[in-house]
Design an enzyme around this catalytic site. Structure first.
Site, PDB file in Angstrom:
ATOM      1  N   ASP A   1       0.296  -0.862  -0.185  1.00 11.64           N
ATOM      2  CA  ASP A   1      -0.088   0.084   0.108  1.00 11.64           C
ATOM      3  C   ASP A   1       0.940   1.426  -0.380  1.00 11.64           C
ATOM      4  O   ASP A   1       2.153   1.657   0.145  1.00 11.64           O
ATOM      5  CB  ASP A   1      -1.650  -0.321   0.751  1.00 11.64           C
TER       6      ASP A   1
ATOM      7  N   ASN B   1      -7.020  -2.339  14.773  1.00 15.48           N
ATOM      8  CA  ASN B   1      -8.312  -2.210  14.275  1.00 15.48           C
ATOM      9  C   ASN B   1      -8.970  -3.863  13.427  1.00 15.48           C
ATOM     10  O   ASN B   1      -9.777  -4.017  12.951  1.00 15.48           O
ATOM     11  CB  ASN B   1      -8.595  -1.100  13.798  1.00 15.48           C
TER      12      ASN B   1
ATOM     13  N   HIS C   1      -7.077  -4.442  10.510  1.00 18.45           N
ATOM     14  CA  HIS C   1      -6.441  -4.254   8.874  1.00 18.45           C
ATOM     15  C   HIS C   1      -5.036  -5.228   8.537  1.00 18.45           C
ATOM     16  O   HIS C   1      -4.423  -5.133   9.566  1.00 18.45           O
ATOM     17  CB  HIS C   1      -7.247  -2.819   8.808  1.00 18.45           C
TER      18      HIS C   1
ATOM     19  N   GLU D   1      -9.461  -1.536   5.978  1.00 19.73           N
ATOM     20  CA  GLU D   1      -9.877  -1.592   7.261  1.00 19.73           C
ATOM     21  C   GLU D   1     -11.394  -2.196   7.567  1.00 19.73           C
ATOM     22  O   GLU D   1     -11.735  -2.841   6.173  1.00 19.73           O
ATOM     23  CB  GLU D   1     -10.188   0.438   6.829  1.00 19.73           C
TER      24      GLU D   1
HETATM   25  P1  PGA Z   1       2.711  -1.323  13.300  1.00 24.02           P
HETATM   26  O1  PGA Z   1       1.461  -1.435  11.816  1.00 24.02           O
HETATM   27  O2  PGA Z   1       3.561  -2.345  11.711  1.00 24.02           O
HETATM   28  O3  PGA Z   1       3.542   0.208  12.601  1.00 24.02           O
HETATM   29  O4  PGA Z   1       2.311  -1.756  14.204  1.00 24.02           O
HETATM   30  C1  PGA Z   1       1.124  -2.547  11.395  1.00 24.02           C
HETATM   31  C2  PGA Z   1      -0.516  -2.436  10.787  1.00 24.02           C
HETATM   32  O5  PGA Z   1      -0.996  -0.835  10.992  1.00 24.02           O
HETATM   33  O6  PGA Z   1      -0.315  -2.684   9.589  1.00 24.02           O
END
Ligand code: PGA
Length: 251
Positions: A74, A145, A147, A152
């Site tokens: 992404d 959350n 995702h 999302e």
């Molecule tokens: P993070 O994010 O590795 O910074 O915890 C993970 C994500 O949002 O996929």
């Protein structure tokens, strides 16, 4: 029926990252020995930085990325590639500047695509993944959350690469890095759940107690769009690489 994702527990994020780096190294070596390229799906965030450090270390010991093609999950829309928070910067800083991958084999969604070209751009990104032979191994993190990529809560499982709105939790989590919530982009290009589930192998990394509850939910039988990581329960070959903290809510 696919079984639930398998769980690999490690004493530390470093140990988990090393195990995944070793798996990636073996995959690249065995495919290269057969004259094949390896297609890796890559992720950004705090979680995979130790994996990338380990891959760089393995490169210094002889692992070559000449036969590797990468596709990032992404990218934000509406910032420049030069922005310190762009995923282009992140990937070059943490991995690509330090290995022998050919620049033309690196694919990161373009944060600067014009509004009228976004749809075509997303289709072309998806097409390029297919032309490369599909993803052999996809690295994932997991948002608090649930995702995966920027899929999302509420994301359906049938979408290829597409434009999406960031969830408020995600925007909040990014606020500090961007120097305030107002500066966080509100949209992104992301591989869809369909793209992710198309990978031969999926490796999800999660570290720290802050991820324990969402990891537990992701591994509890029951697929729901409200927790996109549960879609991984429909995949044949997914492994969660967890440190002690991220596994504390599991039985
Ligand atoms: P993070 O994010 O590795 O910074 O915890 C993970 C994500 O949002 O996929």
């Amino acid at each position: 029926m696919p079984s639930l994702p398998s769980c690999r527990l490690f004493p530390s994020p470093e140990a988990a990252s090393k195990a995944l780096a070793d798996e990636i190294c073996q995959l690249i070596d065995s495919r290269s020995a057969d004259g094949k390229t390896t297609v890796l799906g890559l992720a950004t965030g705090n979680t995979p930085t130790r994996l990338y450090a380990e891959l760089i270390r393995l490169h210094h010991e002889g692992l070559s990325f000449r036969d590797v093609i990468t596709f990032n999950l992404d990218e934000y829309i509406g910032i420049s590639r030069e922005h310190p928070e762009s995923y282009w910067q992140f990937m070059h800083h943490h991995l690509f500047n330090h290995i022998d991958i050919a620049p033309e084999n690196i694919h990161i969604p373009d944060c600067g695509v014009s509004e009228q070209n976004l749809e075509n751009y997303c289709s072309a990104y998806e097409e390029r993944i297919s032309e490369a032979g599909g993803i052999d191994l996809q690295v994932l993190g997991i948002g608090r959350n649930g995702h995966i990529g920027f899929n999302e809560p509420g994301a359906t499982s049938d979408l290829p690469t597409h434009v999406t709105e960031l969830n408020p939790v995600t925007v909040n989590d990014a606020a500090e890095a961007f120097g305030g919530i107002a500066k966080v982009p509100r949209r992104a290009i992301t591989m869809g759940v369909r793209t992710i589930l198309g990978a031969q192998r999926i490796a999800l990394l999660a570290f720290g107690e802050g991820k324990a509850q969402i990891v537990k939910r992701a591994l509890t039988p029951g697929i729901t769009s409200e927790v996109p990581a549960t879609y991984l329960q429909a995949h044949e070959s997914t492994a969660f690489f967890l440190d002690h903290g991220a596994s504390t809510a599991l039985q």
